[in-house]
Design an enzyme around this catalytic site. Structure first.
Site, PDB file in Angstrom:
ATOM      1  N   ARG A 194      -6.713 -31.035 -37.174  1.00  0.00           N
ATOM      2  CA  ARG A 194      -6.739 -30.676 -38.585  1.00  0.00           C
ATOM      3  C   ARG A 194      -7.473 -29.372 -38.811  1.00  0.00           C
ATOM      4  NH1 ARG A 194      -9.571 -34.734 -41.847  1.00  0.00           N
ATOM      5  NH2 ARG A 194     -11.053 -34.270 -40.205  1.00  0.00           N
ATOM      6  N   SER A 255     -14.215 -32.548 -29.926  1.00  0.00           N
ATOM      7  CA  SER A 255     -14.743 -33.848 -29.490  1.00  0.00           C
ATOM      8  C   SER A 255     -14.465 -34.123 -28.015  1.00  0.00           C
ATOM      9  CB  SER A 255     -14.169 -34.950 -30.359  1.00  0.00           C
ATOM     10  OG  SER A 255     -14.239 -34.568 -31.691  1.00  0.00           O
ATOM     11  N   ASP A 309     -17.765 -34.602 -32.580  1.00  0.00           N
ATOM     12  CA  ASP A 309     -17.447 -35.401 -33.779  1.00  0.00           C
ATOM     13  C   ASP A 309     -18.552 -36.396 -34.138  1.00  0.00           C
ATOM     14  OD1 ASP A 309     -16.861 -36.898 -31.550  1.00  0.00           O
ATOM     15  OD2 ASP A 309     -14.945 -37.669 -32.274  1.00  0.00           O
TER      16      ASP A 309
HETATM   17 MG    MG Z   1     -12.008 -38.893 -35.052  1.00  0.00          MG
END
Ligand code: MG
Ligand code: ADP
Length: 562
Positions: A194, A255, A309
């Site tokens: 995103r 992440s 994250d």
């Molecule tokens: Mg996630």
């Protein structure tokens, strides 16, 4: 006519001299009594049939009724009336009456045999599931091991030998609410990639975001293509949001395990969660992003921070709750971070203040310290991943793997003739055909077993009620173990924080993200209960983060800019 003759001889046997019409009356009386009896019997039976049909949510119940008794067997009219009235009263039920002989003697034997079979089956099922059921001692031991690995990971000399990397993040402050401005954020490493625009203002946080697909060919292709793709997505987003020409500080939620050398410098240690793009491991991902931006002549990127994250999640919850000093993810993968005292962090210079440590706890156990809790099912699942032997703790806990573990247990139960009558299940042999979201659906309290059957039907499995119950039990066992292990890890973290601060009681908040934690009907409850049990001196509140990866990355950038 035969009946008439019989009536006459019976009545004469009683010393009577019946006329023709006396015999006829007698016959009528007998008929009336038997008809009533058979019709009442049919009414009772129909009540049972209709109830069965309804409670099984069937349109039509096809069933055999075993019947014993001389009246039924010897009286044709009784049989006929019972059958025809039943058909009238329970029109949705297709009933076949099966006469039995010596039901009482044989039946008792069969009941005993069935009971013995069930006991034996129960025993076998328990044997299969026993290794997945962890005792309190097991969990205490996992907690202790996690604590040991944390200490090893924090020590300068011992760090290389620890399975828990305890990576410094260079995030030293949680938000204080005074942050302001407009930021870009990227979220890479979850299910979706995103791009976000985050506006942090006096009246709170506003966000706009766009989801972009990264095809598997790209996540597993070359690094150059991966980062080109990312920059193309950013440029598309900048166009759509009218941001072209503006240079906004960017927070990059990345992440994957990184050796962080500064807030905006993160060397990728290894890919996880299905990524394998070439020429990235060992490189600074911010540099890779900047190079791609140059290739694409995008001059609007100013990367301020790379964030894991977990850190993003902690920060986004920390914006509303200053006690939030732990971040937890249980989604595709699992990981945690927390605020550690600088004097305990041997891998970074400086003794003052605190720093957020990205534990990378998914790799806990990669050095073999958890080997005795792995079951044969975990080993098969691990073997089929693209990183066998790695991320061992994660593979017991997170969404990418729980469905697969359940699938392998089901296959083993079929193999042992304990499920689906031992019939082969070709579709169930397919990798990843049983996703973790099935566990959530199957385990929802009060969900009719019909629904469970429905899920299994989609897998071409004809499940009896016993089958459905067993499948649910398997799911419960696997998800409970995952939650308990997660709690054992957290217990090590909160206990360390309590000891760091020399407190009798620690009050702390955990910011949590991840679909498995959020959507599974009992996962969060099991985590919280087990944690309470394992770390009774810590009062821990769990707070679900809303879009931690996006908001959190922007907040790290904002705190850094502040
Ligand atoms: Mg996630
Ligand atoms: P990520 O961790 O990739 O950022 P999520 O937190 O959304 O993303 O987690 C996605 C994972 O959650 C999926 O891989 C899937 O295994 C799991 N999942 C999806 N839906 C459910 C559900 N209803 N119940 C439990 N787990 C789910």
């Amino acid at each position: 006519e035969e009946g008439m003759a019989k009536a006459r001889s019976l009545l004469e046997g009683l010393g009577l001299r019946p006329s023709e019409s006396d015999c006829c009356r007698t016959q009528q009386v007998c008929r009336a009594v038997v008809s009533r009896a058979a019709a009442l019997c049919a009414a009772g039976l129909s009540a049972i049939l209709t109830y069965m049909c309804r409670s099984r949510e069937l349109e039509c119940l096809v069933v055999n009724v075993a019947v014993d008794g001389e009246l039924y067997q010897g009286h044709l009219r009784f049989r006929e009336i019972l059958q025809s009235v039943t058909a009238l009263l329970a029109p949705n039920c297709k009933v076949t009456f099966v006469p039995t002989s010596d039901g009482n003697g044989r039946g008792a034997a069969i009941v005993t045999a069935v009971a013995l079979r069930l006991v034996a089956q129960r025993h076998e099922v328990d044997q299969v599931l026993a290794p997945l059921r962890l005792s309190r001692d097991d969990l205490k031991r996992v907690q202790g091991l996690m604590r040991r690995e944390m200490d090893l990971g924090l020590g300068r000399e011992t760090n290389p030998t620890a399975s828990v990397r305890m990576l410094p993040t260079y995030v030293c402050n949680t938000p204080d609410g005074g942050e302001q401005g407009k930021f870009l954020a990227l979220d890479l490493g979850g299910t979706n990639f995103r791009v976000l625009m985050v506006e942090v203002g006096a009246d709170g946080i506003h966000m706009a975001s766009e989801i972009y697909v990264i095809p598997t060919a790209v996540t597993q292709g070359t690094g150059e293509a991966l980062f080109n793709h990312i920059v193309e997505c950013i440029m598309d987003f900048q166009l759509k949001q009218d941001l072209a020409g503006q240079v906004l500080p960017l927070g990059f939620t990345f992440s994957f395990p990184c050796q962080q050398l500064g807030l905006d410098k993160a060397v990728l240690l290894t890919w996880t969660k299905g990524f394998s793009a070439s020429d990235c491991v060992g490189k600074d991902v911010v540099q890779l992003l900047r190079e791609a931006a140059q290739r694409k002549q995008n001059l609007g990127l100013k990367v301020v921070a790379v964030v894991n994250d977990t850190v993003g999640t902690m920060m986004s919850c920390g914006y509303d709750d200053p006690k939030c000093e732990i971040g937890l993810i249980v989604g595709t993968g699992t990981n945690a971070c927390y605020m550690e005292e600088m004097h305990n962090v041997g891998t970074v210079e400086g003794e003052q203040g605190r720093m957020c440590i990205n534990m990378e706890w998914g790799a806990f156990g990669d050095n073999g310290c958890l080997d005795d809790i792995f079951t044969e099912f975990d080993l098969v699942v691990d073997k089929k991943t693209i990183n066998p032997g790695k991320q061992r703790f994660e593979k017991l806990i997170s969404g990418m793997y729980l469905g697969e573990i359940v699938r392998h247990i089901l296959l083993a139960l079929v193999d042992k003739q304990l499920l689906f009558r031992g019939k082969p299940c070709p579709k169930l042999q397919t990798n990843d055909i049983f996703p973790t979201k099935f566990l959530s659906t199957i385990e929802i309290d009060g969900l009719g077993l019909r629904k469970v059957q429905g899920i299994l039907e989609d897998l071409e499995l004809q499940a009896s009620f016993e089958d459905s119950t067993l499948v649910r039990e398997v799911c419960q066992t696997v998800s409970k173990r995952a939650a308990q292990l997660c709690a054992a890890g957290l217990a090590a973290v909160v206990e360390k924080m309590r000891q760091n601060q020399g407190l009798d009681q620690l009050v702390v908040t955990v910011g949590v993200d991840g679909t498995l934690y959020k959507l599974h009907p009992c996962f969060s409850q099991h985590v919280q209960q087990t944690l309470k049990d394992l770390a009774p001196k810590c009062i821990v509140t769990f707070k679900q983060s809303e879009d931690g990866s996006g908001k959190g990355a922007a907040l790290v950038a904002a705190v850094a800019c502040r």
